[in-house]
Design a protein around this motif. Structure first.
Motif, PDB file in Angstrom:
ATOM      1  N   ILE A 120       0.917  -1.310   0.035  1.00  0.00           N
ATOM      2  CA  ILE A 120      -0.343   0.014   0.053  1.00  0.00           C
ATOM      3  C   ILE A 120       0.982   1.006  -0.413  1.00  0.00           C
ATOM      4  O   ILE A 120       0.555   2.386  -0.828  1.00  0.00           O
ATOM      5  CB  ILE A 120      -0.535   0.267   1.506  1.00  0.00           C
ATOM      6  N   PRO A 121       1.806   1.780   0.717  1.00  0.00           N
ATOM      7  CA  PRO A 121       2.452   2.480   1.231  1.00  0.00           C
ATOM      8  C   PRO A 121       3.118   2.921  -0.495  1.00  0.00           C
ATOM      9  O   PRO A 121       3.858   4.089  -0.737  1.00  0.00           O
ATOM     10  CB  PRO A 121       3.949   2.408   2.249  1.00  0.00           C
ATOM     11  N   GLY A 122       3.561   1.965  -1.007  1.00  0.00           N
ATOM     12  CA  GLY A 122       4.820   1.652  -2.166  1.00  0.00           C
ATOM     13  C   GLY A 122       6.407   2.140  -1.913  1.00  0.00           C
ATOM     14  O   GLY A 122       6.660   2.489  -2.729  1.00  0.00           O
ATOM     15  N   ASN A 123       6.395   1.552  -0.893  1.00  0.00           N
ATOM     16  CA  ASN A 123       7.844   2.262  -0.302  1.00  0.00           C
ATOM     17  C   ASN A 123       8.368   0.468  -0.895  1.00  0.00           C
ATOM     18  O   ASN A 123       8.333  -0.402  -0.111  1.00  0.00           O
ATOM     19  CB  ASN A 123       8.057   1.837   1.069  1.00  0.00           C
ATOM     20  N   SER A 124       9.164   0.212  -2.464  1.00  0.00           N
ATOM     21  CA  SER A 124       9.624  -0.916  -2.618  1.00  0.00           C
ATOM     22  C   SER A 124      10.664  -0.924  -1.718  1.00  0.00           C
ATOM     23  O   SER A 124      10.626  -2.425  -2.140  1.00  0.00           O
ATOM     24  CB  SER A 124      10.193  -0.244  -3.894  1.00  0.00           C
ATOM     25  N   ARG A 125      12.058  -0.230  -0.590  1.00  0.00           N
ATOM     26  CA  ARG A 125      13.080  -0.838  -0.344  1.00  0.00           C
ATOM     27  C   ARG A 125      12.269  -1.641   0.556  1.00  0.00           C
ATOM     28  O   ARG A 125      12.794  -2.561   0.967  1.00  0.00           O
ATOM     29  CB  ARG A 125      13.764   0.234   0.122  1.00  0.00           C
ATOM     30  N   LEU A 126      11.209  -1.276   1.486  1.00  0.00           N
ATOM     31  CA  LEU A 126      10.313  -2.118   2.280  1.00  0.00           C
ATOM     32  C   LEU A 126       9.200  -3.078   1.952  1.00  0.00           C
ATOM     33  O   LEU A 126      10.653  -4.050   2.745  1.00  0.00           O
ATOM     34  CB  LEU A 126       9.811  -0.751   2.575  1.00  0.00           C
ATOM     35  N   LEU A 127       9.453  -3.589   0.812  1.00  0.00           N
ATOM     36  CA  LEU A 127       8.545  -3.897   0.708  1.00  0.00           C
ATOM     37  C   LEU A 127       9.977  -5.389   0.163  1.00  0.00           C
ATOM     38  O   LEU A 127       9.225  -6.723   0.256  1.00  0.00           O
ATOM     39  CB  LEU A 127       7.364  -3.416  -0.860  1.00  0.00           C
ATOM     40  N   GLN A 128      10.938  -4.810  -0.673  1.00  0.00           N
ATOM     41  CA  GLN A 128      11.990  -5.807  -0.403  1.00  0.00           C
ATOM     42  C   GLN A 128      12.118  -6.312  -0.017  1.00  0.00           C
ATOM     43  O   GLN A 128      12.408  -7.616   0.482  1.00  0.00           O
ATOM     44  CB  GLN A 128      12.641  -5.417  -2.016  1.00  0.00           C
ATOM     45  N   MET A 129      12.526  -5.398   1.750  1.00  0.00           N
ATOM     46  CA  MET A 129      13.230  -6.312   2.579  1.00  0.00           C
ATOM     47  C   MET A 129      11.806  -7.303   3.156  1.00  0.00           C
ATOM     48  O   MET A 129      12.038  -8.102   3.848  1.00  0.00           O
ATOM     49  CB  MET A 129      13.512  -5.131   3.965  1.00  0.00           C
ATOM     50  N   LEU A 156      -8.830  -4.428   9.976  1.00  0.00           N
ATOM     51  CA  LEU A 156      -8.183  -3.910   9.422  1.00  0.00           C
ATOM     52  C   LEU A 156      -8.637  -3.062   8.075  1.00  0.00           C
ATOM     53  O   LEU A 156      -8.671  -1.859   8.218  1.00  0.00           O
ATOM     54  CB  LEU A 156      -6.894  -3.769   9.930  1.00  0.00           C
ATOM     55  N   ILE A 157      -9.615  -4.397   7.451  1.00  0.00           N
ATOM     56  CA  ILE A 157      -9.745  -3.988   6.101  1.00  0.00           C
ATOM     57  C   ILE A 157     -11.316  -3.041   6.331  1.00  0.00           C
ATOM     58  O   ILE A 157     -10.978  -2.502   5.100  1.00  0.00           O
ATOM     59  CB  ILE A 157     -10.013  -5.579   5.349  1.00  0.00           C
ATOM     60  N   ALA A 158     -11.897  -2.976   6.915  1.00  0.00           N
ATOM     61  CA  ALA A 158     -13.325  -2.510   6.726  1.00  0.00           C
ATOM     62  C   ALA A 158     -13.119  -1.268   7.090  1.00  0.00           C
ATOM     63  O   ALA A 158     -12.601  -0.407   6.377  1.00  0.00           O
ATOM     64  CB  ALA A 158     -14.401  -3.078   7.793  1.00  0.00           C
ATOM     65  N   THR A 159     -11.375  -1.064   8.341  1.00  0.00           N
ATOM     66  CA  THR A 159     -11.355   0.284   8.459  1.00  0.00           C
ATOM     67  C   THR A 159     -10.068   1.167   7.631  1.00  0.00           C
ATOM     68  O   THR A 159     -11.014   2.412   7.373  1.00  0.00           O
ATOM     69  CB  THR A 159     -10.460  -0.150   9.492  1.00  0.00           C
ATOM     70  N   LEU A 160      -9.370   0.498   6.359  1.00  0.00           N
ATOM     71  CA  LEU A 160      -9.232   1.556   5.528  1.00  0.00           C
ATOM     72  C   LEU A 160     -10.141   1.401   4.436  1.00  0.00           C
ATOM     73  O   LEU A 160      -9.896   2.569   3.980  1.00  0.00           O
ATOM     74  CB  LEU A 160      -8.239   0.105   5.562  1.00  0.00           C
ATOM     75  N   GLN A 161     -11.355   0.508   4.147  1.00  0.00           N
ATOM     76  CA  GLN A 161     -12.168   0.705   2.955  1.00  0.00           C
ATOM     77  C   GLN A 161     -13.008   1.946   3.281  1.00  0.00           C
ATOM     78  O   GLN A 161     -13.195   2.575   2.577  1.00  0.00           O
ATOM     79  CB  GLN A 161     -13.059  -0.495   2.892  1.00  0.00           C
ATOM     80  N   LEU A 162     -13.834   2.065   4.186  1.00  0.00           N
ATOM     81  CA  LEU A 162     -13.778   3.696   5.214  1.00  0.00           C
ATOM     82  C   LEU A 162     -12.678   4.801   4.665  1.00  0.00           C
ATOM     83  O   LEU A 162     -13.223   6.319   5.179  1.00  0.00           O
ATOM     84  CB  LEU A 162     -14.762   3.296   7.144  1.00  0.00           C
ATOM     85  N   GLY A 163     -11.500   4.236   4.773  1.00  0.00           N
ATOM     86  CA  GLY A 163     -10.546   5.486   5.195  1.00  0.00           C
ATOM     87  C   GLY A 163     -10.082   6.430   6.507  1.00  0.00           C
ATOM     88  O   GLY A 163      -9.662   7.388   6.207  1.00  0.00           O
ATOM     89  N   ARG A 195      -3.617   2.836  14.422  1.00  0.00           N
ATOM     90  CA  ARG A 195      -4.685   2.229  15.544  1.00  0.00           C
ATOM     91  C   ARG A 195      -4.159   0.507  15.233  1.00  0.00           C
ATOM     92  O   ARG A 195      -3.926  -0.073  16.515  1.00  0.00           O
ATOM     93  CB  ARG A 195      -5.482   2.934  16.286  1.00  0.00           C
ATOM     94  N   GLU A 196      -5.071   0.001  14.956  1.00  0.00           N
ATOM     95  CA  GLU A 196      -5.109  -1.462  15.057  1.00  0.00           C
ATOM     96  C   GLU A 196      -3.980  -1.992  13.991  1.00  0.00           C
ATOM     97  O   GLU A 196      -4.101  -3.315  15.023  1.00  0.00           O
ATOM     98  CB  GLU A 196      -6.578  -1.849  13.781  1.00  0.00           C
ATOM     99  N   MET A 197      -3.494  -1.075  13.035  1.00  0.00           N
ATOM    100  CA  MET A 197      -2.490  -2.506  13.189  1.00  0.00           C
ATOM    101  C   MET A 197      -1.363  -2.051  13.900  1.00  0.00           C
ATOM    102  O   MET A 197      -1.212  -3.400  14.128  1.00  0.00           O
ATOM    103  CB  MET A 197      -1.739  -1.794  11.787  1.00  0.00           C
TER     104      MET A 197
END
Length: 106
Positions: free
Chosen positions: A15-24, A54-61, A68-70
């Motif tokens: 989601i954040p689009g941080n390729s370095r974090l994703l690769q790590m 968490l998915i429901a909260t993300l869908q609500l924006g 907090r949930e994460m």
């Protein structure tokens, strides 16, 4: 469930689009899955319900609530894993500390 859990977390990492974090995190994925398998008694956890919330909260924006949930999910998971590491034995099995001592690649 371990595979679905890993897929869920990988989707979140993207989601954040941080390729370095994703690769790590992808580089650590095998170790993460092994650790999850050893430390998580699935029948005793509420991870699927936490993921749905968490998915429901993300869908609500609601980003603040999602953070907090994460955080709660990560901290509660870490606390359970640490408790397992501190156990001298898990249901008659070799302790987690012993497993890691015998297999440094983990």
């Amino acid at each position: 469930l371990v595979l679905l859990d890993a897929q869920f977390h990988t989707a979140l990492w993207q989601i954040p689009g941080n390729s370095r974090l994703l690769q790590m995190l992808e580089d650590l994925n095998d170790q993460i899955r092994y650790f999850m398998h050893v430390t998580r008694p699935w029948e005793e956890t509420d991870y699927p319900s936490q993921h749905r919330e968490l998915i429901a909260t993300l869908q609500l924006g609601d980003i603040a609530k999602a953070k907090r949930e994460m955080r709660e999910h990560i901290l509660s998971t870490a606390a359970r894993a640490i408790a397992k590491l501190d156990d001298s034995q898990i249901e008659g099995q070799v302790s987690i500390r012993t497993v890691f001592a015998m297999n440094p690649a983990c």
